[in-house]
Write a protein that holds these residues in place. Structure first.
Motif, short mmCIF file in Angstrom:
data_model
loop_
_atom_site.label_atom_id
_atom_site.label_comp_id
_atom_site.label_asym_id
_atom_site.label_seq_id
_atom_site.Cartn_x
_atom_site.Cartn_y
_atom_site.Cartn_z
N ALA A 3 0.83 -1.20 0.00
CA ALA A 3 0.00 0.00 0.00
C ALA A 3 0.87 1.25 0.00
O ALA A 3 0.57 2.23 -0.70
N LEU A 4 1.95 1.21 0.81
CA LEU A 4 2.86 2.36 0.83
C LEU A 4 3.51 2.55 -0.54
O LEU A 4 3.63 3.68 -1.03
N ALA A 5 3.96 1.45 -1.13
CA ALA A 5 4.58 1.54 -2.45
C ALA A 5 3.57 2.05 -3.48
O ALA A 5 3.90 2.90 -4.33
N LYS A 6 2.35 1.53 -3.41
CA LYS A 6 1.30 1.96 -4.34
C LYS A 6 0.98 3.44 -4.11
O LYS A 6 0.83 4.21 -5.08
N GLU A 7 0.89 3.81 -2.82
CA GLU A 7 0.60 5.21 -2.50
C GLU A 7 1.71 6.12 -3.01
O GLU A 7 1.45 7.19 -3.57
N ALA A 8 2.96 5.68 -2.82
CA ALA A 8 4.09 6.49 -3.30
C ALA A 8 4.07 6.59 -4.83
O ALA A 8 4.32 7.66 -5.40
N MET A 15 2.88 9.65 -9.67
CA MET A 15 2.15 9.85 -10.93
C MET A 15 1.30 11.11 -10.86
O MET A 15 1.23 11.89 -11.84
N LYS A 16 0.64 11.35 -9.72
CA LYS A 16 -0.17 12.57 -9.57
C LYS A 16 0.72 13.80 -9.64
O LYS A 16 0.35 14.81 -10.25
N ALA A 17 1.89 13.71 -8.99
CA ALA A 17 2.81 14.85 -9.03
C ALA A 17 3.28 15.11 -10.46
O ALA A 17 3.39 16.26 -10.90
N GLN A 37 3.78 13.19 -2.53
CA GLN A 37 4.82 12.25 -2.96
C GLN A 37 5.97 12.23 -1.94
O GLN A 37 6.48 11.17 -1.59
N ARG A 38 6.35 13.42 -1.47
CA ARG A 38 7.44 13.50 -0.50
C ARG A 38 7.08 12.76 0.79
O ARG A 38 7.89 11.99 1.35
N LYS A 39 5.84 12.94 1.28
CA LYS A 39 5.41 12.27 2.50
C LYS A 39 5.38 10.76 2.31
O LYS A 39 5.79 10.00 3.20
N ALA A 40 4.86 10.31 1.17
CA ALA A 40 4.80 8.87 0.90
C ALA A 40 6.20 8.29 0.84
O ALA A 40 6.48 7.22 1.42
N GLU A 41 7.09 8.98 0.14
CA GLU A 41 8.47 8.50 0.05
C GLU A 41 9.16 8.59 1.40
O GLU A 41 9.96 7.73 1.76
N GLU A 42 8.82 9.63 2.20
CA GLU A 42 9.41 9.77 3.53
C GLU A 42 8.96 8.62 4.44
O GLU A 42 9.73 8.09 5.23
N GLU A 43 7.66 8.22 4.33
CA GLU A 43 7.15 7.10 5.12
C GLU A 43 7.90 5.83 4.76
O GLU A 43 8.29 5.05 5.65
#
Length: 842
Positions: free
Chosen positions: A442-447, A452-454, A586-592
């Motif tokens: 889920a984290l990978a998908k979210e990132a 993609m959104k970014a 994207q930054r938050k997802a990658e930071e997580e």
């Protein structure tokens, strides 16, 4: 023929010594026998007081509120050795209790505790009439070599007031041994557990005057006043499950396990034996089973450490005969069910009768509940279980077939609970793994979605910026065209105005000329000038209107251009804001994801830091171990010399002990040699092409006692001619040791426990294979287990908990020589095959 005469046995006073001091070895058992007498006398309360108990010569008082002892019962029962009164009158008069005492051990057990016994008893001899009896027993007067019935005991009897309560007071004076805090704590536990928890677990009788109100044992000791907290309902709420089991009057055993902390909430699982017990009848068992996991104590008044400490002190399955405990079972250090032994060594699986409840692929024996996990009791009715005979010293049950059935009955309940717990843990682990994988996915998908959104937002922002710039350019061009038109209109108006002024001047001149000359030509010229002026005035008017229109259009175009520019800028700002928001997501997802990786790396770093210091510690340990080996060998030589001087008749028993010590010394030496292979001088010799087979033996040799004790057999079928490429011996030992420990862990708890090491040469490569009959490894994990900190091995008492680095080390060493290591399909009759592949030449 000689005259026929008669002779009679006499009893030597030494018998009291044998009964009181030699037979009853546990002081708590001696006191318990006195408490049992109070129970048999229909007491509802007994107080055990200890005074100045830290030294010899202290006083112990046992006081009850029972029916007391009349002079008749004193003479016929108390003063008669091995009386059969409790066989003739097995039920107490007031509350109908099953009497517990037998063989008169209680009163003589006093001799185990003190030099003097004073007895004081108030009893009702008839309605409204009571008598007081006092007697003193000085045990030293009963000297060996004299007849018991030849040593008088002085007593007095006198009437007592009807208002005096009945009961008995036993005062033990001049105690023979001191008691310390540990003794008193243990005694508190034993007195607290003396009475069966099931004794008064009945509905109230319809006749209150005959209903047994219960039996309470109180303990007072001013020298050690710390009380023992009773284990109440709040404590047992922390239990993972409650086990209730019984054997009925036909020998049928049933088990019910109420699981309180399961995945599905509170559930009840049941199990019934197919076969009847041959000897057991009317037996009950209850046990609270604890799993010492922090999650089970998160909202509890009892902490995990508190509960575990209590489990270490008071855990176990206790045994009760009728109403009273048989002290030899369920105490600290007792393992009558063999759970601690089997859990530590994993010698057996759980009982085959509960095997149908085992989840596929699970090995519940590795999670067998120990004594400190269980708080419980087994209660049997003696009348229905005459084959369960308690030893004379009251501390054990004779090891008959009936006792083995009792043991199987209790152990089967623990095994049943273990199976269900292992199933639950396996499900939890599986769900936890799936949750972890789902979270990571889920984290990978979210990132990825955030990325993609970014990216889309960036593209949209760039498109909107280009659009804004295009709109601004177009608007600017339109505005410029409008300005140009306005300028042209203004220029046209100016020229027209200039022509109109000229025409006006011409008309004035013509009018003046006509007035002066009054000629027809002049008036004709004047009229022409007037007409021309009129036309130019109209033209001027029209050019002014066009100029006004051009100016208005210019203003309108400027406003439109400004609006278009503002709108485009606004859309660009929105797009840019969306881009920033998308980039922040994207930054938050990658930071997580990075934080998760950081946490994992921090754990790995801590472990690596510990491992980094291990080398130095091993070198120190190797040095100290060698000193210990030298001392052990010197002790062995000294003991052998002493043994040679002993009489032949005494040698055999000591020789067994000496041989065992010699074996242990050899094991320590071999472990020391193994450390030398890994860290010592042997690890630093030059590279060589090593013969594999003897090194395989050297790796297994230090652990042969453990493997034998665990029921694990191994075979070394590596061909004698098989050699490695040039490498360090310590590297080869490390490869073999890691694969050996993994195989040993894999076969623990299995019915078949075999390991084989074999090898061969094929296409210019050396193959070394480890085969085992363990639980196997899923093919989907064959690659993953070589990653650092990945481990599928079970914790082991000898080899410890896997770090997940062993196979990573194996892979790194093998690949440094251009080889490979892998798991592959095992041959028939084997579960796992781990294969090392090395080139013949370095």
């Amino acid at each position: 023929m000689g005259q026929e005469n008669t002779a009679y046995f006499s009893v030597d006073s030494r018998l009291l010594l044998q009964i009181g001091e030699k037979l009853v070895t546990e002081r708590a058992v001696a006191l318990a026998e006195l408490v049992k007498n109070s129970y048999d006398a229909d007491a509802t309360r007994v107080i055990v007081r200890m005074q100045n108990i830290k030294a010899k010569g202290a006083t112990i008082v046992v006081e009850d509120n029972g029916t007391g002892m009349t002079l008749g019962s004193f003479k016929q029962t108390w003063m008669r050795i091995a009386t059969i009164d409790k066989e003739q009158n097995p039920i107490s008069a007031k509350y109908g209790r099953q009497k517990s005492g037998e063989k008169g051990i209680g009163r003589f057990a006093c001799r185990r505790l003190s030099a003097i016994l004073e007895l004081e008893s108030i009893a009702e001899v008839e309605y409204g009439k009571k008598e007081a009896l006092k007697a003193t027993f000085t045990w030293a007067k009963f000297e060996p070599g004299t007849d018991v019935d030849g040593t008088p005991v002085v007593f007095t009897v006198e009437p007592a007031s009807p208002q005096r309560p009945t009961g008995t007071i036993l005062t033990l004076k001049m105690t023979t041994e001191p008691w310390d805090a540990r003794d008193i704590r243990r005694l508190r536990y034993q007195l607290m557990d003396l009475i069966s928890p099931l004794t008064f677990d009945t509905e109230l009788d319809a006749r209150p005057e005959t209903h047994d109100p219960g039996f309470n044992v109180e303990f007072e000791c001013d020298d050690f006043p710390t009380q023992v907290e009773p284990l109440d309902e709040i404590f047992f709420r922390n239990a993972w499950a409650k086990l209730s089991a019984s054997v009925d009057s036909k020998g049928l055993a049933t088990y019910n396990l109420q699981i309180n902390k399961g995945l599905e909430g509170q559930v009840v699982k049941s199990f019934r034996r197919d076969d009847l017990f041959t000897h057991l009848r009317d037996v009950r068992m209850e046990a609270y089973i604890f799993s010492y996991r922090s999650g089970f104590f998160s909202n509890s008044e009892w902490s995990l450490s508190q509960t575990q400490k209590i489990g270490d002190e008071r855990g176990g399955i206790k045994v009760y005969a009728d109403n009273f405990r048989v002290f030899g079972y369920g105490a600290k250090g007792d393992d009558w069910l063999g759970t601690d032994y089997d859990r530590a060594r994993s010698l057996v699986m759980v009982d085959k009768e509960v095997a149908p409840h085992i989840a596929e692929g699970e090995r519940p024996g590795l999670m067998l509940f120990r004594n400190n996990n269980v708080f419980g009791h087994v209660v049997f009715v003696r009348v229905a279980n005459e084959a369960l005979e308690i030893t004379v010293n009251r501390e054990r049950i004779i090891a008959t077939d009936a006792f083995m059935e009792l043991r199987k009955f209790a152990r089967l309940g623990i095994d049943f609970a273990t199976v269900l717990y292992a199933n639950q843990v396996a499900r939890e682990q599986k769900e936890q793994t799936e949750r972890k994988r789902a979270q990571e996915e889920a984290l990978a998908k979210e990132a990825e979605e955030a990325r993609m959104k970014a990216e889309e937002a960036r593209k949209r922002a760039e498109a909107e910026t280009r659009k804004a710039e295009e709109e601004e350019r177009r608007a600017e061009e339109e505005a410029q065209r409008a300005n140009l038109e306005a300028a042209r209109a203004s220029e046209a108006r100016r020229r027209t105005e200039e022509l109109r002024r000229r025409a006006e001047d011409e008309r004035r001149q013509a009018e003046e000329e006509a007035r002066k000359t009054r000629s027809n030509a002049a008036w004709s010229h004047f009229k022409s000038a007037v007409e021309r002026e009129k036309k130019l005035i109209e033209a001027e008017k029209l050019s002014v209107e066009k100029e006004i229109q051009a100016v208005q259009h210019t203003e309108k175009m400027k406003a439109w251009a400004e609006g278009e520019r503002a709108a485009a800028d606004n859309e660009a700002r929105k797009a840019d804001e969306e881009r920033r928001e998308a980039e922040e997501a994207q930054r938050k997802a990658e930071e997580e994801m990075l934080n998760r990786q950081k946490e994992r790396l921090q754990k790995e770093y801590l472990l690596l830091r510990v491992l980094a210091s291990t080398g130095t510690l091993i070198l120190i340990f190797e040095h100290e171990l060698q000193a210990l080996i030298d001392d052990m060998e010197e002790m062995l030589n000294t003991a052998s010399a002493v043994l040679e001087q002993m009489p032949q008749a005494q040698r055999e028993g000591f020789q067994i002990v000496l041989d065992s010590f010699s074996n242990r010394t050899d094991m320590v030496k071999e472990l020391g040699e193994f450390l030398g292979l890994i860290m010592g001088a042997q690890s630093r010799i030059e590279k060589r092409d090593w013969v594999v087979s003897p090194i395989v033996d050297s790796v297994f040799r230090p652990f042969k006692w453990y493997l034998k004790e665990s029921g694990i057999s191994y075979m070394n079928t590596v061909p004698n001619e098989l050699r490695t490429p040039r490498m360090y011996r310590s590297e080869l030992v490390s490869l073999l040791h890691n694969l050996m420990t993994n195989a040993a862990k894999a076969v623990r708890g299995e019915h078949k426990r075999q390991i084989e090491v074999t090898g061969f040469i094929e296409n210019g490569t050396v193959h070394i294979q480890f085969l085992d009959s363990g639980k196997g490894l899923d093919a989907c994990r064959w690659e993953a287990v070589f990653e650092p900190f990945e481990s599928d091995s079970e914790p082991d008492i000898k080899f410890g908990v896997g770090t997940g680095l062993g196979l990573k080390i194996v892979k790194d060493i093998v690949r440094s020589y251009g080889g490979d290591v892998r798991f592959c399909e095992p041959p028939d009759d084997w579960s796992t095959c781990a294969e090392i592949i090395l080139p013949e030449e370095e």
